[in-house]
Write a protein that holds these residues in place. Structure first.
Motif, short mmCIF file in Angstrom:
data_model
loop_
_atom_site.label_atom_id
_atom_site.label_comp_id
_atom_site.label_asym_id
_atom_site.label_seq_id
_atom_site.Cartn_x
_atom_site.Cartn_y
_atom_site.Cartn_z
N ALA A 90 -41.81 60.14 10.09
CA ALA A 90 -40.48 59.52 10.05
C ALA A 90 -40.63 58.04 9.72
CB ALA A 90 -39.77 59.70 11.38
N GLY A 91 -39.53 57.42 9.30
CA GLY A 91 -39.54 56.01 8.96
C GLY A 91 -38.99 55.17 10.11
N PRO A 92 -39.17 53.85 10.04
CA PRO A 92 -38.61 52.97 11.07
C PRO A 92 -37.08 52.96 10.98
CG PRO A 92 -39.52 51.70 9.25
CD PRO A 92 -39.89 53.12 8.99
N MET A 93 -36.44 52.60 12.09
CA MET A 93 -34.97 52.58 12.15
C MET A 93 -34.50 51.17 12.51
SD MET A 93 -34.24 55.63 11.26
CE MET A 93 -32.47 55.68 11.55
N LEU A 94 -33.36 50.80 11.91
CA LEU A 94 -32.73 49.52 12.15
C LEU A 94 -31.59 49.72 13.16
CD1 LEU A 94 -32.22 46.51 11.26
CD2 LEU A 94 -30.67 47.45 9.54
N ARG A 95 -31.58 48.90 14.20
CA ARG A 95 -30.53 49.01 15.21
C ARG A 95 -29.76 47.69 15.26
NH1 ARG A 95 -29.58 52.54 19.38
NH2 ARG A 95 -31.60 53.55 18.94
N ILE A 96 -28.45 47.75 14.97
CA ILE A 96 -27.57 46.58 15.03
C ILE A 96 -26.62 46.78 16.21
CG2 ILE A 96 -25.83 45.22 13.81
CD1 ILE A 96 -27.05 46.20 11.18
N ILE A 97 -26.70 45.88 17.19
CA ILE A 97 -25.90 45.99 18.42
C ILE A 97 -24.87 44.86 18.43
CG2 ILE A 97 -25.97 46.01 20.94
CD1 ILE A 97 -28.92 46.85 20.71
N VAL A 98 -23.60 45.25 18.53
CA VAL A 98 -22.50 44.27 18.55
C VAL A 98 -21.77 44.41 19.90
CG1 VAL A 98 -20.41 43.46 17.42
CG2 VAL A 98 -22.27 44.43 16.05
N ASP A 99 -21.78 43.34 20.70
CA ASP A 99 -21.12 43.31 22.01
C ASP A 99 -19.96 42.31 21.99
OD1 ASP A 99 -22.96 45.11 22.97
OD2 ASP A 99 -24.26 43.58 23.85
N ASP A 100 -18.91 42.61 22.74
CA ASP A 100 -17.84 41.64 22.94
C ASP A 100 -17.48 41.60 24.43
OD1 ASP A 100 -15.35 43.33 23.59
OD2 ASP A 100 -16.05 44.29 21.74
N ASP A 101 -16.75 40.55 24.83
CA ASP A 101 -16.37 40.41 26.24
C ASP A 101 -14.90 40.73 26.45
OD1 ASP A 101 -15.29 38.28 24.92
OD2 ASP A 101 -15.93 36.76 26.38
N GLY A 102 -14.40 41.68 25.62
CA GLY A 102 -13.01 42.09 25.77
C GLY A 102 -12.83 43.06 26.92
N ARG A 103 -11.75 43.82 26.84
CA ARG A 103 -11.44 44.73 27.95
C ARG A 103 -12.28 46.00 27.92
NH1 ARG A 103 -8.38 49.13 26.95
NH2 ARG A 103 -7.35 49.36 24.93
N GLY A 104 -12.92 46.30 26.77
CA GLY A 104 -13.72 47.51 26.67
C GLY A 104 -12.87 48.75 26.49
N LEU A 105 -13.51 49.91 26.40
CA LEU A 105 -12.80 51.17 26.18
C LEU A 105 -13.35 52.23 27.13
CD1 LEU A 105 -12.81 51.35 22.26
CD2 LEU A 105 -10.92 50.62 23.72
N SER A 106 -12.45 53.14 27.51
CA SER A 106 -12.89 54.30 28.30
C SER A 106 -13.55 55.31 27.37
CB SER A 106 -11.68 54.93 29.00
OG SER A 106 -10.79 55.47 28.03
N ALA A 107 -14.15 56.34 27.96
CA ALA A 107 -14.82 57.37 27.15
C ALA A 107 -13.83 58.06 26.23
CB ALA A 107 -15.51 58.38 28.06
N ALA A 108 -12.63 58.36 26.72
CA ALA A 108 -11.61 59.02 25.89
C ALA A 108 -11.17 58.11 24.76
CB ALA A 108 -10.42 59.42 26.75
N GLU A 109 -11.02 56.82 25.05
CA GLU A 109 -10.59 55.88 24.01
C GLU A 109 -11.68 55.69 22.96
OE1 GLU A 109 -7.56 52.96 26.49
OE2 GLU A 109 -9.74 52.61 26.60
N ARG A 110 -12.93 55.69 23.39
CA ARG A 110 -14.03 55.55 22.42
C ARG A 110 -14.08 56.74 21.47
NH1 ARG A 110 -17.01 53.49 27.02
NH2 ARG A 110 -18.07 55.48 27.32
N ALA A 111 -13.80 57.93 21.99
CA ALA A 111 -13.75 59.11 21.13
C ALA A 111 -12.58 59.04 20.16
CB ALA A 111 -13.67 60.38 21.97
N GLN A 112 -11.48 58.47 20.61
CA GLN A 112 -10.27 58.41 19.78
C GLN A 112 -10.43 57.44 18.63
OE1 GLN A 112 -6.70 57.48 21.93
NE2 GLN A 112 -5.48 57.14 20.08
N VAL A 113 -10.97 56.24 18.89
CA VAL A 113 -11.03 55.22 17.84
C VAL A 113 -12.02 55.57 16.75
CG1 VAL A 113 -10.30 53.38 19.39
CG2 VAL A 113 -12.74 53.86 19.12
N SER A 114 -12.94 56.51 17.04
CA SER A 114 -13.91 56.90 16.01
C SER A 114 -13.30 57.84 14.99
CB SER A 114 -15.14 57.56 16.66
OG SER A 114 -15.80 56.65 17.50
N ARG A 115 -12.10 58.40 15.29
CA ARG A 115 -11.45 59.31 14.36
C ARG A 115 -10.63 58.53 13.36
NH1 ARG A 115 -10.67 62.34 19.22
NH2 ARG A 115 -8.51 61.62 19.38
N ARG A 116 -10.55 59.04 12.15
CA ARG A 116 -9.90 58.36 11.06
C ARG A 116 -8.42 58.12 11.35
NH1 ARG A 116 -10.75 61.87 7.42
NH2 ARG A 116 -12.85 61.12 7.02
#
Length: 457
Positions: free
Chosen positions: A383-409
């Motif tokens: 296998a090849g190496p992998m690049l990981r880009i991590i973006v954090d913010d200090d906002g209100r965050g999202l619940s598990a249900a909301e995270r699943a929702q925003v990933s949909r088109r």
């Protein structure tokens, strides 16, 4: 099949065959030499045997006339060289023997299970008077009225064993040196004979990673057809993808014109609820067309040739852009990036994926956004190496249900924020096209964490 693996198997196979062939050849040569040594020894014994028989057949012979037979060892007591004449037709055999036998007798070959040969003799190995191993020849002689005799001649078999052992030592040393030479020759042939295959493998890896477009260089006549057909396959694949891109573009432009007409007609009837619905659906159609055109563009580039993009400069450019866009909110954007990190893809696609994540973080952040870029080693061999880009913010965050929702088109949690709701779904689709992924979680600074995983170089 990897070239190194093939080379190892060929080397082991060739070495095994070399060792087996040399071992068989050594055994055969040793056996042939031993037989030749025994035949030479037997000729010597038969010469002495015929000489003694001739003397026995002479009526006026005396033992002193053929006592030594020209061999001093017959005179030396218990020397290992003996002759014996035994009268075989009387109850009490009359025995004459060489001085070397002293008062001992030679055993009978018949008692050792030796049969008469076509030449009328018995031949084989026996134990001598002092425990020596003897090579002995024995022949019964019938002189008619002069009697029957059993004539025997024996020689020290140590000569045969020493000659054979010495030959085996020389043969073993010679074959050991020959084995080393053949193994080194095999290593040379395998290493340099398979070098073109290794070069082709490395060239194909360069093509996949975007460092090359074709297999270049001269190849041996046996490998040249493979390189030629591989290049032809690359060209054919490029042409097929280019035609597909052209068809997708033509279809998109063909759809855009009727859409523009529909939008213009609906806009002219702005107060009509039906017209408003048409405008709404036309916008959805435009977003879908733009989205699938982008997917086709990325897929086409990925299928043909990849490129390499340095990540740190692209992220730094994004930081400056986002700070300008969100200047009025005072968002601080921190970067911790590996300067050696490289993305196996085009800069435009990296900026689109990372830009969507950073822009989304800036929209929801209270005052702080953090970007971290890591390069992870291969998870498994091959296998090849992998690049990981991590973006954090200090906002209100999202619940598990909301995270699943925003990933949909087209899904948006807050209509007050600008955007079409396609940002994260585009990131998910583009990352998947590159063989990567996007995951959402909780950031240590209190808001949302987005982790983008992409192929690295």
């Amino acid at each position: 099949m990897r070239a190194s693996s093939l080379a190892t198997r060929l080397f082991l196979s060739a070495t095994a065959w070399v060792v087996v062939i040399l071992a068989i050849t050594g055994i055969v040569l040793s056996s042939v030499y031993r037989n030749a040594t025994e035949r030479a020894f037997d000729r010597r014994l038969n010469l002495y045997l015929r000489t003694i028989i001739a003397e026995v057949a002479t009526p006026d012979n005396t033992p002193e006339q053929f006592q030594s037979l020209g061999e001093p060892l017959f005179e030396l007591p218990l020397s290992g060289w003996y002759w014996q004449i035994a009268r075989a037709d009387t109850e009490k055999p009359e025995v004459r023997r060489s001085r070397s036998l002293w008062d001992k007798n030679l055993p009978k070959m018949e008692e050792h299970g030796a049969d008469l040969t076509a030449a009328g003799i018995r031949l084989g190995y026996v134990d001598g008077p002092e425990g020596q191993s003897l090579r002995m020849v024995e022949r019964p002689v019938d002189l008619g009225i002069d009697g029957k005799y059993l004539v025997s001649v024996a020689g020290d078999a140590t000569e045969i064993f020493d000659e054979t052992r010495s030959f085996d030592y020389y043969l073993g040393g010679t074959f050991a040196a020959l084995t080393i030479v053949l193994v080194l020759t095999t290593i040379f042939q395998v290493r340099f004979g398979l070098a073109p295959l290794k070069r082709i493998s490395e060239s194909i890896a360069d093509i996949r990673s975007g460092r090359a477009e074709r297999l270049e260089g001269e190849f041996p006549v046996e490998i040249a057809p493979l390189a030629r057909e591989t290049n032809a396959l690359i060209d054919a694949n490029r042409e097929i993808v280019e035609r597909a891109r052209t068809h997708v573009g033509n279809l998109a432009h063909a759809i855009k014109t009727p859409l523009s007409v529909i939008v213009n007609e609906a806009s002219a009837r702005g107060a009509d609820p039906f017209a408003a619905k048409v405008l709404e659906q036309a916008d959805v159609m435009r977003d879908q067309v733009a989205h699938h055109l982008e997917r086709a563009r990325i897929a086409a580039r990925l299928t043909v040739i990849g490129t390499v993009t340095e990540v740190a400069p692209a992220i730094e450019a994004l930081r400056r852009t986002m700070e300008k866009i969100h200047r009025d909110r005072g968002i601080a954007i921190g970067i911790k990036a590996d300067v050696q990190a490289k993305f196996r893809g085009e800069r435009q696609d990296l900026e689109e994926m990372a830009g969507n994540l950073v822009d989304n973080a800036c929209k929801w952040a209270v005052s702080q956004v953090s970007i971290e870029v890591l390069v992870e080693p291969p998870a498994e061999p091959g296998a090849g190496p992998m690049l990981r880009i991590i973006v954090d913010d200090d906002g209100r965050g999202l619940s598990a249900a909301e995270r699943a929702q925003v990933s949909r088109r087209g899904q948006r949690l807050d209509e007050s924020k600008p955007g079409s709701g396609l940002g994260l779904s585009i990131v998910v689709d583009l990352a998947a096209l590159y063989g990567g992924s996007l995951s959402l979680g909780n950031a240590p600074i209190g808001g949302l964490r987005a982790e983008l995983v992409l192929p690295a170089v």
